[in-house]
Design a protein around this motif. Structure first.
Motif, PDB file in Angstrom:
ATOM      1  N   VAL A  73       0.269  -1.069  -0.134  1.00  0.00           N
ATOM      2  CA  VAL A  73      -0.482  -0.119   0.103  1.00  0.00           C
ATOM      3  C   VAL A  73       1.196   0.544  -0.466  1.00  0.00           C
ATOM      4  CG1 VAL A  73      -1.635   1.381   1.847  1.00  0.00           C
ATOM      5  CG2 VAL A  73      -2.380  -1.166   0.661  1.00  0.00           C
ATOM      6  N   ILE A  74       2.135   0.688   1.095  1.00  0.00           N
ATOM      7  CA  ILE A  74       2.836   2.630   0.573  1.00  0.00           C
ATOM      8  C   ILE A  74       3.716   2.659  -0.621  1.00  0.00           C
ATOM      9  CG2 ILE A  74       4.591   3.156   2.280  1.00  0.00           C
ATOM     10  CD1 ILE A  74       4.073   1.992   4.442  1.00  0.00           C
ATOM     11  N   ARG A  75       4.010   1.695  -1.341  1.00  0.00           N
ATOM     12  CA  ARG A  75       4.698   1.640  -2.373  1.00  0.00           C
ATOM     13  C   ARG A  75       3.883   2.169  -3.753  1.00  0.00           C
ATOM     14  NH1 ARG A  75       6.769  -4.412  -3.398  1.00  0.00           N
ATOM     15  NH2 ARG A  75       7.159  -2.989  -6.141  1.00  0.00           N
ATOM     16  N   ILE A  76       2.470   1.807  -3.467  1.00  0.00           N
ATOM     17  CA  ILE A  76       1.324   1.996  -4.057  1.00  0.00           C
ATOM     18  C   ILE A  76       1.057   3.823  -4.142  1.00  0.00           C
ATOM     19  CG2 ILE A  76      -0.928   2.207  -5.661  1.00  0.00           C
ATOM     20  CD1 ILE A  76      -1.108  -0.389  -4.361  1.00  0.00           C
ATOM     21  N   PRO A 112       5.165   8.397   1.640  1.00  0.00           N
ATOM     22  CA  PRO A 112       3.728   8.585   2.763  1.00  0.00           C
ATOM     23  C   PRO A 112       4.970   8.200   3.800  1.00  0.00           C
ATOM     24  CG  PRO A 112       3.801   6.500   0.503  1.00  0.00           C
ATOM     25  CD  PRO A 112       5.192   7.101   1.009  1.00  0.00           C
ATOM     26  N   LYS A 113       3.332   8.435   4.539  1.00  0.00           N
ATOM     27  CA  LYS A 113       3.967   8.312   6.183  1.00  0.00           C
ATOM     28  C   LYS A 113       2.627   7.862   6.622  1.00  0.00           C
ATOM     29  CE  LYS A 113       3.907  12.976   6.804  1.00  0.00           C
ATOM     30  NZ  LYS A 113       4.232  14.304   5.968  1.00  0.00           N
ATOM     31  N   ILE A 127      -5.658   6.397   3.183  1.00  0.00           N
ATOM     32  CA  ILE A 127      -6.202   4.930   3.350  1.00  0.00           C
ATOM     33  C   ILE A 127      -5.837   4.680   3.725  1.00  0.00           C
ATOM     34  CG2 ILE A 127      -5.132   3.081   2.230  1.00  0.00           C
ATOM     35  CD1 ILE A 127      -2.682   4.386   0.122  1.00  0.00           C
ATOM     36  N   VAL A 128      -6.996   3.906   4.969  1.00  0.00           N
ATOM     37  CA  VAL A 128      -6.863   3.581   6.319  1.00  0.00           C
ATOM     38  C   VAL A 128      -6.445   1.889   5.889  1.00  0.00           C
ATOM     39  CG1 VAL A 128      -8.491   2.237   8.151  1.00  0.00           C
ATOM     40  CG2 VAL A 128      -8.777   4.555   6.790  1.00  0.00           C
ATOM     41  N   VAL A 155      -2.285   5.783   5.820  1.00  0.00           N
ATOM     42  CA  VAL A 155      -1.207   5.854   4.683  1.00  0.00           C
ATOM     43  C   VAL A 155      -1.541   6.883   4.203  1.00  0.00           C
ATOM     44  CG1 VAL A 155       0.166   4.894   3.170  1.00  0.00           C
ATOM     45  CG2 VAL A 155      -0.508   3.941   4.879  1.00  0.00           C
ATOM     46  N   THR A 156      -0.354   8.076   3.995  1.00  0.00           N
ATOM     47  CA  THR A 156      -0.747   9.224   3.995  1.00  0.00           C
ATOM     48  C   THR A 156      -0.133   8.933   1.664  1.00  0.00           C
ATOM     49  OG1 THR A 156       1.205   9.927   3.563  1.00  0.00           O
ATOM     50  CG2 THR A 156      -0.186  10.222   5.204  1.00  0.00           C
TER      51      THR A 156
END
Ligand code: FAD
Length: 460
Positions: free
Chosen positions: A59-62, A182-183, A204-205, A176-177
């Motif tokens: 998710v963070i990579r996307i 992303p943070k 993104i929860v 996730v921001t």
């Protein structure tokens, strides 16, 4: 805007994605077709790419890639929303979160879960520890818990535990921001409201915490009455007396043909209360129904309901009622109505007389801000957009009802009734480029986006 999809796909580097047209079409829709107005507006909208992350790392990579490529991002759980909440209005990436489905930990009174978990699986897992969720939408089977938090409001169980946004029901969320780096942000307590019911527009929860309660083996029951007024008064007084129920739904007799599975259990000459009742409360429930001139039509455990080939009581209420009707008759649409407090069943009878065959009624007993709150999701004969808005105005002005308009895509015009400044402030932090679910919030305008390139340079 044109995007370099070849470069984007290459950069996904092993993250699962789909780009064939049928798949894209299926994942660019939800249940907006309940509304002919939204159907016209949304039926042809299409994402460019569906990504299916298998972990928070993915998710963070996307999220980083989306920000660097400046492509729109629409999040998707079970896709059961009713207002096109997960329709990609401006194309771009649709992120399917259903593989992020781990139940991380269940302790006494609490569950910690990934956002893409299906609610049914989550509730079943809680039940294995002798506990259960405080509430779920009638789409328990398909909806995800993240989608419920971001797109829903309450449902089955709200009678006992209030709405999702009432304090203590959701304990924390991890977000996730969407920015080049992303943070992860954790929100607790009141801060959860920043993302609750924000339609996936501000982060993104990926994980969340929910309160649990001790499990009850609810009895799925129906009581029949000779008159909708009698049925409503019974349900209303059962709620006022604090009878231990997880669901109390009043459905008038004209719905009976749409509930054909139930046959004689819901005949066309009786109005029904569908309920989930605590076993030790069944005696009091039965006595009260009989005292009000009603009779119990069925009372079964969930396994018995399944064995008999019937739908559980929670699929007889809330927006499942609309679904049962729309399966048979496409001429209907619906509204979402909150009644003034304290609830007056006579107001409903006046509305029934006023609208005749134009509206079929059913009512949901719930609780909000600690007080009794009655909702209706009436079936409305669709007579065009102007007539729909006239009806909304009439119910608000004449009857003092509040309408949560299910014929619009923006948060403010539908569920929230106002621009929620805390959600917009949080969007500046979690989605500084304004990429998430564009078009779904009026409170955000393009000039709020942090698009200056120095900022980009820092991260890139
Ligand atoms: P989706 O439809 O996939 O998404 C809903 C919204 O949440 C979208 O805006 C999406 O972008 C966003 N989102 C999804 N996942 C995330 C995430 N991880 N992080 C941030 N944002 C995210 N609603 C009720 O409240 N109560 C009811 O009783 C009820 N009954 C219904 C009955 C029927 C038959 C239908 C069709 C709908 C009903 N709904 C009800 C509406 C809907 O089912 C609920 O809102 C449901 O919880 C949505 O879950 P989902 O996983 O399908 O979400």
């Amino acid at each position: 805007a044109r995007h370099d999809w070849a470069a984007f796909k290459a950069a996904l580097d092993g993250i699962r994605f789909h780009d064939d047209e049928n798949y894209l079409a299926a994942r660019s829709r939800d249940y907006f077709w309940y509304s002919p107005i939204l159907n016209d507006q949304l039926k042809d909208k299409l994402g460019d790419l569906v990504v299916v992350p298998q972990s928070v790392d993915e998710v963070i990579r996307i999220a980083g890639l989306v920000a660097r490529h400046r492509v729109p991002l629409t999040l998707r759980g079970g896709g059961t929303g009713n207002y096109g909440q997960c329709v990609p209005l401006e194309g771009g990436v649709v992120m399917d979160l259903t593989r992020l489905d781990k139940v991380i930990e269940i302790t006494s009174g609490h569950v910690h879960v990934e956002a893409g978990a299906r609610i049914s699986r989550l509730d079943d897992a809680a039940r294995e520890t002798g506990q259960e969720l405080l509430m779920y939408p009638s789409t328990r089977q398909m909806a995800t818990i993240g989608g419920f938090i971001a797109g829903g409001s309450g449902g089955i169980g709200s009678l006992r535990h209030g709405m999702l946004r009432d304090p203590g029901n959701v304990t924390y969320v991890k977000v996730v921001t969407v920015e080049p780096e992303p943070k992860l942000i954790e929100l607790h307590g009141e801060d959860i409201q920043k993302v609750q019911h924000a339609y996936g527009t501000n982060g993104i929860v990926v994980e969340l915490g929910l309160a649990l309660t001790r499990a009850t083996d609810w009895v799925h029951a129906a009581a029949l009455f000779d008159g909708y007024g009698e049925a409503l008064r019974f349900a209303s007084s059962a709620q006022q007396q604090g009878m231990d129920c997880y669901l109390l739904t009043a459905v008038e007799r004209r719905f009976a043909p749409y509930y054909s599975k139930l046959g004689d259990l819901f005949p066309a000459d009786r109005d029904a209360i569908f309920a989930m009742v605590a076993p030790q409360e069944m005696e009091r429930f039965t006595a009260a129904a009989e005292a009000a001139g009603g009779r119990i039509s069925f009372a079964m455990s969930k396994p018995e309901i399944r064995a008999a080939g019937l739908q559980p009581a929670y699929e007889c209420g809330w927006n499942h009622t609309t679904l049962q009707a729309l399966k048979v008759d496409k001429g209907w649409t619906y509204l979402q109505v909150a009644y003034p407090r304290p609830f007056d069943p006579d107001l409903v009878l006046r509305q029934m007389a006023r609208y005749g065959d134009e509206i079929y009624w059913h009512h949901e007993m719930a609780r909000m801000d600690g007080e009794i709150q009655i909702f209706a999701l009436p079936l409305v004969r669709y007579r065009g957009e102007a007539a729909t808005y006239r009806l909304i105005a009439e119910l608000e002005e004449k009857d003092g009802c509040t309408i949560f308009n299910p014929h619009v895509v923006t948060i403010e015009d539908g569920g929230m009734k106002q621009i929620d400044q805390t959600q917009i402030e949080f969007k500046k932090l979690a989605d500084p480029y304004g990429l998430m679910n564009p078009g779904k919030t009026r409170g955000w305008s393009a000039d709020m986006a942090r698009v200056d390139d120095n900022q980009m340079g820092e991260h890139a």
